[in-house]
Design a protein around this motif. Structure first.
Motif, PDB file in Angstrom:
ATOM      1  N   VAL A 488     -26.496   3.002 -10.829  1.00  0.00           N
ATOM      2  CA  VAL A 488     -27.346   2.475 -11.897  1.00  0.00           C
ATOM      3  C   VAL A 488     -27.501   3.468 -13.037  1.00  0.00           C
ATOM      4  O   VAL A 488     -27.444   3.113 -14.209  1.00  0.00           O
ATOM      5  N   ASP A 489     -27.686   4.760 -12.714  1.00  0.00           N
ATOM      6  CA  ASP A 489     -27.972   5.740 -13.763  1.00  0.00           C
ATOM      7  C   ASP A 489     -26.720   6.382 -14.347  1.00  0.00           C
ATOM      8  O   ASP A 489     -26.814   7.300 -15.161  1.00  0.00           O
ATOM      9  N   GLY A 490     -25.550   5.932 -13.913  1.00  0.00           N
ATOM     10  CA  GLY A 490     -24.314   6.437 -14.486  1.00  0.00           C
ATOM     11  C   GLY A 490     -23.775   7.687 -13.833  1.00  0.00           C
ATOM     12  O   GLY A 490     -22.673   8.134 -14.166  1.00  0.00           O
ATOM     13  N   THR A 491     -24.521   8.296 -12.901  1.00  0.00           N
ATOM     14  CA  THR A 491     -24.021   9.493 -12.230  1.00  0.00           C
ATOM     15  C   THR A 491     -23.276   9.162 -10.945  1.00  0.00           C
ATOM     16  O   THR A 491     -22.575  10.008 -10.407  1.00  0.00           O
ATOM     17  N   PHE A 492     -23.447   7.949 -10.437  1.00  0.00           N
ATOM     18  CA  PHE A 492     -22.818   7.524  -9.180  1.00  0.00           C
ATOM     19  C   PHE A 492     -23.184   8.483  -8.046  1.00  0.00           C
ATOM     20  O   PHE A 492     -22.335   8.882  -7.253  1.00  0.00           O
ATOM     21  N   GLN A 493     -24.447   8.832  -7.984  1.00  0.00           N
ATOM     22  CA  GLN A 493     -24.923   9.805  -7.010  1.00  0.00           C
ATOM     23  C   GLN A 493     -25.072   9.153  -5.638  1.00  0.00           C
ATOM     24  O   GLN A 493     -25.746   8.140  -5.499  1.00  0.00           O
ATOM     25  N   PRO A 494     -24.453   9.713  -4.574  1.00  0.00           N
ATOM     26  CA  PRO A 494     -24.702   9.179  -3.237  1.00  0.00           C
ATOM     27  C   PRO A 494     -26.170   9.321  -2.856  1.00  0.00           C
ATOM     28  O   PRO A 494     -26.864  10.243  -3.307  1.00  0.00           O
ATOM     29  N   GLN A 495     -26.644   8.402  -2.005  1.00  0.00           N
ATOM     30  CA  GLN A 495     -28.035   8.490  -1.553  1.00  0.00           C
ATOM     31  C   GLN A 495     -28.112   9.142  -0.167  1.00  0.00           C
ATOM     32  O   GLN A 495     -29.088   8.976   0.551  1.00  0.00           O
ATOM     33  N   PHE A 496     -27.093   9.908   0.173  1.00  0.00           N
ATOM     34  CA  PHE A 496     -27.009  10.512   1.495  1.00  0.00           C
ATOM     35  C   PHE A 496     -28.227  11.384   1.803  1.00  0.00           C
ATOM     36  O   PHE A 496     -28.815  11.295   2.888  1.00  0.00           O
ATOM     37  N   GLU A 497     -28.601  12.244   0.874  1.00  0.00           N
ATOM     38  CA  GLU A 497     -29.735  13.137   1.107  1.00  0.00           C
ATOM     39  C   GLU A 497     -31.030  12.345   1.283  1.00  0.00           C
ATOM     40  O   GLU A 497     -31.859  12.662   2.137  1.00  0.00           O
ATOM     41  N   GLU A 498     -31.217  11.303   0.480  1.00  0.00           N
ATOM     42  CA  GLU A 498     -32.427  10.484   0.603  1.00  0.00           C
ATOM     43  C   GLU A 498     -32.446   9.749   1.943  1.00  0.00           C
ATOM     44  O   GLU A 498     -33.511   9.597   2.557  1.00  0.00           O
ATOM     45  N   ALA A 499     -31.283   9.298   2.406  1.00  0.00           N
ATOM     46  CA  ALA A 499     -31.222   8.599   3.688  1.00  0.00           C
ATOM     47  C   ALA A 499     -31.569   9.541   4.833  1.00  0.00           C
ATOM     48  O   ALA A 499     -32.245   9.145   5.793  1.00  0.00           O
ATOM     49  N   MET A 500     -31.111  10.797   4.759  1.00  0.00           N
ATOM     50  CA  MET A 500     -31.499  11.774   5.778  1.00  0.00           C
ATOM     51  C   MET A 500     -33.003  12.017   5.752  1.00  0.00           C
ATOM     52  O   MET A 500     -33.660  12.093   6.794  1.00  0.00           O
ATOM     53  N   ARG A 501     -33.557  12.160   4.538  1.00  0.00           N
ATOM     54  CA  ARG A 501     -34.994  12.407   4.422  1.00  0.00           C
ATOM     55  C   ARG A 501     -35.797  11.235   4.964  1.00  0.00           C
ATOM     56  O   ARG A 501     -36.810  11.417   5.653  1.00  0.00           O
ATOM     57  N   LEU A 502     -35.335  10.015   4.690  1.00  0.00           N
ATOM     58  CA  LEU A 502     -36.031   8.838   5.206  1.00  0.00           C
ATOM     59  C   LEU A 502     -35.954   8.791   6.736  1.00  0.00           C
ATOM     60  O   LEU A 502     -36.932   8.451   7.402  1.00  0.00           O
ATOM     61  N   THR A 503     -34.800   9.139   7.297  1.00  0.00           N
ATOM     62  CA  THR A 503     -34.670   9.169   8.751  1.00  0.00           C
ATOM     63  C   THR A 503     -35.682  10.124   9.366  1.00  0.00           C
ATOM     64  O   THR A 503     -36.324   9.809  10.373  1.00  0.00           O
ATOM     65  N   ALA A 504     -35.839  11.299   8.765  1.00  0.00           N
ATOM     66  CA  ALA A 504     -36.814  12.265   9.274  1.00  0.00           C
ATOM     67  C   ALA A 504     -38.238  11.722   9.157  1.00  0.00           C
ATOM     68  O   ALA A 504     -39.062  11.907  10.061  1.00  0.00           O
ATOM     69  N   GLU A 505     -38.542  11.048   8.052  1.00  0.00           N
ATOM     70  CA  GLU A 505     -39.885  10.492   7.892  1.00  0.00           C
ATOM     71  C   GLU A 505     -40.136   9.373   8.897  1.00  0.00           C
ATOM     72  O   GLU A 505     -41.234   9.261   9.462  1.00  0.00           O
ATOM     73  N   LEU A 506     -39.129   8.538   9.145  1.00  0.00           N
ATOM     74  CA  LEU A 506     -39.274   7.479  10.134  1.00  0.00           C
ATOM     75  C   LEU A 506     -39.504   8.066  11.521  1.00  0.00           C
ATOM     76  O   LEU A 506     -40.310   7.548  12.304  1.00  0.00           O
TER      77      LEU A 506
END
Length: 679
Positions: A488-506
Motif C-alpha cells: 500500500v505505501d509503495g515500499t512493499f515491506q514484508p509484515q514478517f516482523e509484525e507477524a512475529m510480534r503478534l505471535t508473541a503477544e498472542l
C-alpha cells in the motif's frame, strides 16, 4: 545472460578462514557465480552449476549478469564487488515467483539498453558450535546499491548443494512438515524430490507455488545434508521472510535450492546472512547418530527463532479437537459440550481445540468454507457467545484447557461488510489485488497497518476475556500472516516482523497457543480436520511421520503408535470423530489415557532428546542434567549412560530394581524417570 561455453571458463579460488575455499567462476570480465565450495578439503557443492542471484526492479529491469569483480578485505569480511548489469528483458525462468517481473513493451523499444549498479557478496568466517558437533564455515550475504530510482524488494538465489560434490548418497532431513517427502530422504541419482511434495506443488509455477508457501516452500530456518564424510548445515542468521524451496530431478545429481529474500523496496537492499557450515563425521557414523545431530541443529535454530521473536516453548499437551461443527438448532455448542467433554477427559486429554466457531460462509449458507469468516463473532447457529462460554466452562470443570480456532483469513471484500469498511486493513499484491494466501475469495490482514494490528490483537484478547477460553490454535499461521507484503505505501515491506510480534503477544495473553505449519516460534500442529489424520508428528517427530497415517486405528499397534509420537516429542491431536472407535476397544482407550498421563508427568524432564540404536525407545535428559526419562517401545534391558540413583516407572508409580551395572528391564509403553548420580 547468454549461455557460456565451459571451455572459456576460468576459476579463481577465494580462500576464507576455517579451510573454506570458494571458487569464483569467470568468463573474461564476467563473473558467472560461485563454483565449487570446499571445507576442510570436502566438497560442499559441485562447481559445474554456478551459484548466483537474480533480482529485478518493479519496472522490469532484471539483473542476472555480473562483471568486473574486485575483492577487498575489511577486518574479517571478504567483500566481492561486481557490476550488476540490468536489462529490460528477462528470460522466462521456471523458478520465478508471483513477485517476479513480467515482460514490458520496453523489451522491444530498448532491447540493448544496460543499467550498471553495484552488487556485493560479503563473506565472513563463522562457526556453529553445538555440544554434538562444531560446524565451521562461512556466513555470506548480498548488498545491492542502485542508482537513484533503481530499487529492488526481493532477491532470488539459485544454487545447488551436494556433499562430496554429488547429491548421490546424501541424506536430506528437512525442517518442516506437511508431506512425507519433506522429512528424511536418501538422495540417489534416480530419486525425484520436491520439498513441496510429489503431488502438491510439484509443477513449479502452479497455483500453489504462485500464491502460497503452504505447498511451494517454507519460511527457511535451515537445511541439513549428511553423508559418510560429514554434515552440511545451511541456515540463516536470524528469522526473516525467506521463501525456500528444494528440488532434485530424477537422473540429476544436484540438489537445487531456491531462496527468495524479501525486504522493503530500496536502492540499498541487503539480505539476511546465510550460514554454510560443515562438521566431519566419525567413521561408521550410524543413521541414529545423524538423526541426533539433526535434533541438535533443529533445537538450536528453534531456540534462536524463539529468542528473536520473544516467544517461549509450549509444553507438549495431549490435544483433542472438535472441528467443523454443524450449525444447528442454536444449541450446537451446548450439545457438543454435554456429549463429548466428559469422554475426552476420561482419556486424560488436557486441551480441547474447538472450531471454527465464527460467523462464516459455512454458517450462513452451509457451503464453502468455515475459514471464510465474516467477523470473529459466534453466530446464533452455534449458540452465540453464551454457548461458547458454556462450552469453555464445562471444559474447565473437566480439567481441560479450551483453545479456539482462529485464522487470518476473512471472506473477500466483495461479500463482507467488515472488510469493505476497512479496505486499508487488507494485505494486497502490488497490483492491488487482495492477498488471500492462495484461497479464492478470501483476504488476509495487513499487520503493518497499526489499526489492523491493534484490531487483531485487541479482538483476540477480548474473545478470551468474554469466553473464558485459554488460547488459540492459529490456522494458516505462515501463509496468512508471515507471507503477506504491504504494497500500500509503495515500499512493499514484508509484515514478517509484525507477524512475529503478534505471535508473541498472542502467546502472552494465552495459557496455550498452538499454530499450524512451519513455525519455530511456538508449538506446531496439523490443521486439517480429517478424522483419523490427526495423529501427525511435527517438530522432532517429523522424520517418522508415517507412523501417523490415516489408518492408525486399524493397526494392531495403534496404542504404540500413539505412544511413540509423544516419546519422539511430536505435536499431536486427534479428532473427536474417532472417540467411538477408541472407546469401543477398552484396552486401547486405557493405553491412550495412560500415554496422556505419562507425557504430562514426563515433560518437566524432557530437555534434550536422544534416539537410541535399534529404536528400543527414546531418552530425554532434563535441562539441569540431573534426571532422564526413558520411553520404552518394547521389552528390553535399558542401560543409562550414567549410573542411576533411583528409577521409577511414571506409568505404574512403582520403583524399579536395577542390576549391578545400573540397567533395568523395561516394559513396552512404560515411561521411566531416572534420577542420576552427579558427574
Amino acid at each position: 545472460m547468454a549461455p557460456s561455453s565451459e571451455a572459456c571458463r576460468t576459476v579463481r579460488p577465494l580462500e576464507l578462514s576455517h579451510d573454506m575455499v570458494v571458487e569464483l567462476l569467470l568468463e573474461g570480465p564476467r563473473l558467472l557465480g560461485l563454483g565449487a565450495v570446499t571445507c576442510r578439503g570436502v566438497p560442499l557443492r559441485s562447481g559445474d552449476l554456478p551459484l548466483y542471484p537474480c533480482f529485478a526492479t518493479p519496472e522490469g529491469i532484471c539483473y542476472r549478469e555480473f562483471r568486473n569483480p574486485s575483492i577487498s578485505q575489511l577486518e574479517d569480511q571478504t567483500i566481492l564487488q561486481v557490476e550488476a548489469v540490468g536489462r529490460w528483458q528477462t528470460q522466462t525462468e521456471r523458478l520465478n515467483s508471483h513477485w517476479g517481473i513480467v515482460r514490458t513493451a520496453k523489451d522491444y523499444l530498448h532491447p540493448g539498453e544496460e543499467f550498471c549498479d553495484v552488487l556485493e557478496w560479503v563473506f565472513q568466517p563463522a562457526v556453529l558450535a553445538l555440544e554434538e558437533a562444531e560446524f565451521v564455515g562461512m556466513r555470506y550475504h548480498y548488498r545491492f546499491r542502485g542508482a537513484e530510482g533503481r530499487r529492488i524488494r526481493r532477491l532470488e538465489e539459485m544454487a545447488t548443494w551436494e556433499l562430496g560434490g554429488s547429491a548421490d548418497d546424501n541424506t536430506l532431513i528437512q525442517r518442516c512438515y506437511y508431506t512425507s517427502e519433506k522429512h528424511e530422504v536418501d538422495l540417489r541419482r534416480e530419486i525425484s524430490y520436491h520439498s513441496g511434495g510429489e503431488k502438491k506443488g510439484a509443477a513449479v509455477g502452479d497455483w500453489a507455488f504462485q500464491y502460497s508457501l503452504r505447498w511451494g516452500g517454507s519460511i527457511a530456518p535451515y537445511d541439513f545434508l549428511a553423508n559418510a564424510q560429514g554434515t552440511l548445515v545451511r541456515g540463516y542468521e536470524r528469522p526473516a521472510f525467506i521463501r525456500s524451496w528444494l528440488c532434485k530431478e530424477a537422473g540429476d545429481n544436484h540438489l537445487a535450492t531456491f531462496d527468495e529474500h524479501f525486504g522493503a523496496l530500496s536502492e540499498s537492499f541487503e539480505t539476511v546472512g546465510t550460514f554454510v557450515g560443515f562438521a566431519p563425521a566419525r567413521p561408521g557414523r550410524s543413521r541414529t547418530e545423524m538423526r541426533n545431530l539433526w535434533t541438535a541443529v533443529h533445537q538450536h535454530y528453534t531456540d534462536e527463532a524463539r529468542a528473536y521473536a520473544g516467544t517461549v516453548a509450549n509444553p507438549i499437551e495431549p490435544i483433542i479437537s472438535i472441528d467443523w461443527i454443524e450449525p444447528r438448532n442454536y444449541h450446537a455448542l451446548w450439545d457438543m459440550a454435554d456429549r463429548y467433554l466428559a469422554r475426552m477427559a476420561a482419556l486424560a486429554c488436557r486441551v480441547v481445540y474447538i472450531g471454527p466457531v465464527w460467523d462464516s460462509e459455512y454458517t450462513r449458507s452451509g457451503s464453502r468454507s468455515a475459514c471464510a469468516v465474516h467477523e470473529w463473532q459466534v453466530p446464533p447457529e452455534y449458540g452465540g457467545m453464551e454457548g461458547l462460554q458454556y462450552f469453555v466452562r464445562k471444559a474447565h470443570e473437566h480439567g481441560m484447557l479450551c483453545i479456539l480456532w482462529c485464522g487470518g483469513l476473512f471472506v473477500g471484500e466483495g461479500g463482507n461488510d467488515f472488510v469493505k469498511a476497512h479496505r486499508d486493513w487488507v494485505a494486497r499484491y502490488p497490483n492491488g489485488r487482495a492477498f488471500g494466501s492462495g484461497y479464492d475469495a478470501m483476504v488476509s490482514f495487513n499487520l503493518r497497518n497499526p489499526e489492523a494490528y491493534a484490531y487483531v490483537r485487541d479482538r483476540c484478547k477480548q474473545i478470551l476475556e468474554e469466553s473464558g477460553a485459554d488460547g488459540y490454535f492459529w490456522d494458516s499461521h505462515v501463509d496468512a500472516w508471515f507471507e503477506p507484503i504491504d504494497a500500500v505505501d509503495g515500499t512493499f515491506q514484508p509484515q514478517f516482523e509484525e507477524a512475529m510480534r503478534l505471535t508473541a503477544e498472542l502467546q502472552r495473553m494465552s495459557k496455550y497457543l498452538c499454530v499450524e505449519a512451519q513455525s519455530p516460534f511456538v508449538q506446531m500442529m496439523v490443521g486439517s480436520p480429517t478424522g483419523l489424520a490427526m495423529l501427525e508428528g511435527c517438530e522432532y517427530a517429523n522424520y517418522d511421520r508415517h507412523l501417523g497415517s490415516h489408518d492408525w486405528l486399524d493397526r494392531p499397534d495403534a496404542a504404540l503408535i500413539y505412544y511413540r509420537y509423544f516419546a519422539y516429542g511430536g505435536g499431536i491431536r486427534f479428532a473427536w470423530t474417532v472417540l467411538d472407535r477408541i472407546e469401543a476397544d477398552p484396552e486401547l482407550a486405557a493405553a491412550v489415557r495412560q500415554t496422556n498421563l505419562d507425557i504430562v508427568a514426563a515433560r518437566p524432564y524432557m530437555g534434550k532428546r536422544r534416539l537410541l540404536e535399534g529404536d528400543p525407545g527414546v531418552e530425554w535428559t532434563s535441562a539441569d542434567g540431573h534426571a532422564q526419562v526413558f520411553f520404552s517401545f518394547g521389552e528390553s534391558r535399558y542401560q543409562p549412560a550414567r549410573r542411576p540413583v533411583r528409577v521409577q516407572s511414571l506409568t505404574t508409580g512403582e520403583n524399579v530394581e536395577t542390576d549391578p551395572e545400573g540397567g533395568f528391564q523395561a516394559q513396552v509403553r512404560q515411561t521411566y524417570l531416572i534420577h542420576l548420580q552427579s558427574e
